[in-house]
Design a protein around this motif. Sequence first.
Motif: not given
Length: 753
Positions: A454-462
């Motif tokens: 996953l990219p650094e600082w990724a935000r997860v939505y589901d």
Amino acid sequence: MRSFRFAVLSLSLVVVPATEAPGTLWNQTELPFFNANARDLAVSPTESGRVFLATTGGVYRTVDAGLTWALIVDSPTLDVLEASPHDANLMLGASGASLYRTTNGGAGWEQVAVLDILPHGSIEVLAFHPSSSAVAFAGTSPPGAETGLHRTTDAGDTWSFLGSPDGSGMNYLAIHPASPNIMLVARGPFESGSFRSTDGGFTWTSLADNYHGFAFSEPDPNRVYAFLGEGGWFGIQPQRSSDGGATFTPVGDLPGDFPLALHAVTHPTDPDGALAGGEGDFCGFGPGRGQAWRTTDGGASWSDVLATECDEGDIRTLAYDAGDPTHVYLAESSYGGTGFRHSSDGGATWSVRVDGIRNHWVHQIGGDHLSTNYVRLTRRILRSSGSVGTWTDRGEVFDVIFFLQRTALEVPFSNANRVFLAGDAVDGDVQASFALESSDGGTSWSGGVDPEGLPEWARVYDAATDWMGVDYMATNSGLFVATGELPYALTNPSFTDVRLALHPANSLEIFIANGPHTVERSVDAGASSVPRNSGLPPVGGDLSIEELFISPVSPNLLVTVYSDGRVYETVDAALSWTLQESLDLEGSSIVDVSWDFSTRDVFLVRFDGQLVTSHPDYAAGGLPGRAVSVHCSSLQDVLLVGTSAAGLFHQVAGAAVGIDSESGGPVSVPDFTATPVPTSSGVTFRFRVPAPGAGVSLSVFDVRGRLVTVLLDRRLDAGSHQVSWGGANPSGVYFARLRIGDDWTSRKVILAR
């Protein structure tokens, strides 16, 4: 089921006695540990062992020094609690800008005033006059209209604004016990402004430095203990005054690397004795550990008497018992099972006493819809299997001080031991994505922060998972997939801020909602997709899809829940959609959603804490607490609802109308079972006929109430009988109705092929 909104939820401002709280249909679910996330405490002035504890779930009372507790006020959260030193029945409490009063020892409360300090002001401290219960003071902060010192002369009925020394508000207030016109106020540990008044708060003199945490000594009223910030956030210097707070001089240092004493309490008979509480020892970027210190020589030296775990909050209040100063009480902010401690040796050692306080914030609930359920309490996971009344503590899923923010709690339908927890974690200013997996029901976990791929600082939505361990993560950088121990791989960068529904039998087939084409279907793990949005309104602007569900037994059945409360359904794998219902949000927004796939009804938790559903077998109202999470265990016919501070509650289907949940009839037929459920081949019904010659009928209906087949309709001998069914029927949910004479009941059957 899943919650992807993060906000500080404000609590209701209506105080009612806990014994009058509605909700007879709701059952408090017993969790395996107690917790008291405390805001303040007050001790009775006359009765030893009688303590009132203000928590984020209401006010509790003990009469035996914390061995047992009773909830006396459900709401609101009283952030400040103060007992009159003269009248054992009189107390004042504050929540935000509102003032409350009890005149019967906490049994009933009334709102007496709302101070003019809105929109952002709050009451930070309350104090009674040392010689009159009719006179009390309230200190407010931050700066705003009428921020400063308020006074009542009629025990709280009316309040007048006295002003502020510099217009900056106050977080600390102390009154000279022998000369009440002498008062000390301050803003905070490292904020400018500490002042002294000699005329009851009408005029003020600035002190030489920024002191806080004032405590007058009862046996020597001119002695005052206080604290001074030294070098920013890197420690606190204890101070002592011998002239009623006019001047202060340093005394002995507090032990520890970064002691942050916030307040003190003095021994009721020994002028050299005092306790201090606050935070101590740096714990990374998050909150420090709660810590308490004690002096027995007038502050010349201090000993460290309590240090909690990191990220367990701080020590809010310390108080000596009214009748026996060897007993001391301590309130602390905590989500980890503590919150109140008792000392029987003057504060040298402490024990936790919170049995009976169910001050749990149930952030999430999930499960396989059959008989296994999970709840998340901050970082702690609990599990129930077979009965919602029996839970086991699986411990904390993080051993570092992250606070889980936007999270998904996923349990596949066909593997109740597999749990997938994914989302965002925050530690102070540091934010990161995380993914945790368990294959043994939450006993052990793998994964952690910043999952590989996953990219650094990724935000997860589901997130979504299947029984074999294929995991999907929808982030702000696109859709990612991982298989087994492999790192996450980007499968489609166009799917950001989307909702996912994974086919229960095919890990490559996934439905994506809230994307460019509203709903899309992919059969190659999201690499390519085709629109499946016929009949759906497009998303955009303020309209979005909050949740997407797929039936675990009939994968052609899906449901979308829109942010305005509209619910759409498809029975042909999203080729066409129809509007099923519109749930009333009353101007609020959606916090959490669950779905009963057997009856195809939806449950919403609104931002205002209300549960909304049109399900005929459950009552949405009467919940004793503010809802924040919801999960329907379809096979168990149980609805689980988590609250922001009052714990976990459940309701059995049909309890709202006193009937059997599936059939609408009496529940008086003995020993009627259906096994196995769910099943892929067939089910065997077993029952007992109590008397010979009774007329017996056994019929099967589909989820819409249509008759599928009559398995039995004749008289039977007394004794045990069994009938088999289901071998040739399609997957889905069915209801079997058994009638014996005038008595009848039903059982739910799930065929999953």
